[in-house]
Design a protein around this motif. Structure first.
Motif, short mmCIF file in Angstrom:
data_model
loop_
_atom_site.label_atom_id
_atom_site.label_comp_id
_atom_site.label_asym_id
_atom_site.label_seq_id
_atom_site.Cartn_x
_atom_site.Cartn_y
_atom_site.Cartn_z
N ARG A 57 0.44 -1.15 0.02
CA ARG A 57 -0.24 -0.01 -0.08
C ARG A 57 0.63 1.28 -0.09
O ARG A 57 1.68 1.59 0.79
N PRO A 58 0.60 2.08 -0.93
CA PRO A 58 1.65 3.34 -1.01
C PRO A 58 1.34 4.21 0.06
O PRO A 58 2.36 4.98 0.27
N ASP A 59 0.39 4.30 0.71
CA ASP A 59 -0.05 5.25 1.80
C ASP A 59 0.67 4.68 2.99
O ASP A 59 0.56 5.46 4.12
N PHE A 60 1.12 3.48 3.12
CA PHE A 60 1.79 2.96 4.16
C PHE A 60 3.53 2.72 3.87
O PHE A 60 3.93 1.73 4.66
N ALA A 61 3.82 3.40 2.97
CA ALA A 61 5.16 3.08 2.52
C ALA A 61 6.22 3.55 3.52
O ALA A 61 7.19 4.69 3.21
N VAL A 62 6.27 2.80 4.79
CA VAL A 62 7.16 3.24 5.49
C VAL A 62 7.82 2.03 6.46
O VAL A 62 7.09 1.03 6.51
N ASN A 63 8.89 1.79 7.01
CA ASN A 63 9.37 0.63 7.65
C ASN A 63 8.91 0.97 9.17
O ASN A 63 9.13 1.95 9.69
N PRO A 64 8.12 -0.12 9.53
CA PRO A 64 7.42 0.34 10.76
C PRO A 64 8.23 0.23 11.95
O PRO A 64 8.35 0.91 13.05
N GLN A 65 9.41 -0.46 11.80
CA GLN A 65 10.53 -0.36 12.87
C GLN A 65 11.24 1.16 12.93
O GLN A 65 11.51 1.60 13.96
N ASP A 66 11.52 1.65 11.89
CA ASP A 66 12.08 2.89 11.87
C ASP A 66 10.90 4.03 12.33
O ASP A 66 11.46 5.07 13.03
N LEU A 67 9.64 3.73 12.06
CA LEU A 67 8.61 4.65 12.48
C LEU A 67 8.58 4.64 14.13
O LEU A 67 8.67 5.67 14.69
N ARG A 68 8.45 3.51 14.59
CA ARG A 68 8.43 3.37 16.04
C ARG A 68 9.63 3.81 16.66
O ARG A 68 9.60 4.73 17.53
N ARG A 69 10.89 3.65 16.37
CA ARG A 69 12.04 4.15 16.51
C ARG A 69 12.15 5.99 16.68
O ARG A 69 12.42 6.28 17.55
N GLY A 70 11.66 6.32 15.53
CA GLY A 70 11.75 7.76 15.41
C GLY A 70 10.70 8.42 16.36
O GLY A 70 10.99 9.32 16.91
N LEU A 71 9.37 7.87 16.45
CA LEU A 71 8.37 8.46 17.52
C LEU A 71 9.06 8.22 18.97
O LEU A 71 8.83 9.44 19.61
N ILE A 72 9.56 7.13 19.41
CA ILE A 72 10.05 6.95 20.48
C ILE A 72 11.28 8.20 21.01
O ILE A 72 11.08 8.86 21.99
N GLU A 73 12.06 8.28 19.96
CA GLU A 73 13.20 9.19 19.91
C GLU A 73 12.65 10.65 19.89
O GLU A 73 13.50 11.72 20.40
N ASN A 74 11.52 10.96 19.48
CA ASN A 74 10.91 12.22 19.38
C ASN A 74 10.00 12.54 20.90
O ASN A 74 9.30 13.41 20.83
N GLY A 75 10.24 11.67 21.82
CA GLY A 75 9.17 11.82 22.93
C GLY A 75 7.90 11.14 23.07
O GLY A 75 7.17 11.68 23.80
N TRP A 76 7.67 10.51 21.97
CA TRP A 76 6.02 9.96 21.74
C TRP A 76 6.24 8.89 22.90
O TRP A 76 7.00 8.10 23.11
N GLU A 77 4.82 8.64 23.65
CA GLU A 77 4.73 7.73 24.44
C GLU A 77 3.91 6.65 23.60
O GLU A 77 3.17 6.48 22.94
N GLU A 78 4.44 5.24 23.81
CA GLU A 78 3.78 4.15 23.38
C GLU A 78 2.90 3.41 24.15
O GLU A 78 3.08 3.24 25.29
N LEU A 79 1.78 3.08 23.42
CA LEU A 79 0.68 2.53 24.33
C LEU A 79 0.59 0.87 23.69
O LEU A 79 0.13 0.75 22.56
N PRO A 80 0.73 0.08 24.58
CA PRO A 80 0.69 -1.40 24.26
C PRO A 80 -0.86 -1.74 23.95
O PRO A 80 -1.69 -0.94 24.60
N VAL A 81 -1.25 -2.67 23.37
CA VAL A 81 -2.39 -3.61 23.47
C VAL A 81 -2.71 -4.56 24.27
O VAL A 81 -1.61 -5.24 24.44
N THR A 82 -3.69 -4.38 25.12
CA THR A 82 -3.85 -5.30 26.06
C THR A 82 -5.16 -6.11 25.93
O THR A 82 -5.88 -5.67 24.83
N GLY A 83 -5.30 -7.09 26.60
CA GLY A 83 -6.44 -7.95 26.17
C GLY A 83 -7.77 -7.34 26.69
O GLY A 83 -8.89 -7.33 26.06
N ARG A 84 -7.59 -6.45 27.64
CA ARG A 84 -8.80 -5.45 27.98
C ARG A 84 -9.33 -4.45 26.67
O ARG A 84 -10.45 -4.26 26.58
#
Length: 132
Positions: A57-84
């Motif tokens: 999908r061209p609208d998702f043409a990004v490496n997910p590992q790079d995206l996550r790393r960049g967000l964390i490096e820029n101070g974003w908080e990661e929200l895990p997915v829980t069973g709840r």
């Protein structure tokens, strides 16, 4: 105030653009620059990017590992997915069919985080949702 961006807005914010090129929507830029805003991204958005980029999908043409790393490096908080979170999807009205978006709605509702979206269908859900 913690704000959870839907996956498309998250990608736009990470790339500093709108979906078609150009600048971020002014309202989103202001929200993210506000000193009281704590930007949050969901692990489900990273999964959505991984799956849809893998499908070409061209609208998702990004490496997910790079995206996550960049967000964390820029101070974003990661929200895990829980069973709840996953179980809460079952009680949502059938407004939107996309399982990723439905899980984001459930997470925002359970966690009391404002979900920010440009998607009119997501914005129809009750709860802490803000449409830009």
């Amino acid at each position: 105030m913690r704000v959870l961006l839907d996956t498309h807005l998250l990608l736009w914010a990470a790339e500093g653009r709108t979906g078609t090129g150009g600048e971020l929507p002014v309202a989103l830029s202001r929200l993210l620059l506000d000193t009281v805003t704590i930007p949050v991204f969901s692990a489900i958005s990273i999964l959505e990017v991984a799956i849809k980029s893998g499908l070409g999908r061209p609208d998702f043409a990004v490496n997910p590992q790079d995206l996550r790393r960049g967000l964390i490096e820029n101070g974003w908080e990661e929200l895990p997915v829980t069973g709840r979170h996953a179980a809460a999807v079952a009680v949502l009205p059938p407004i939107h069919k996309d399982p990723f978006d439905r899980l984001l709605v459930a997470q925002a509702t359970i966690e009391g985080i404002t979900l920010v979206t440009a998607d009119g269908l997501i914005a129809r859900y009750p709860g802490p949702i803000r449409r830009l």
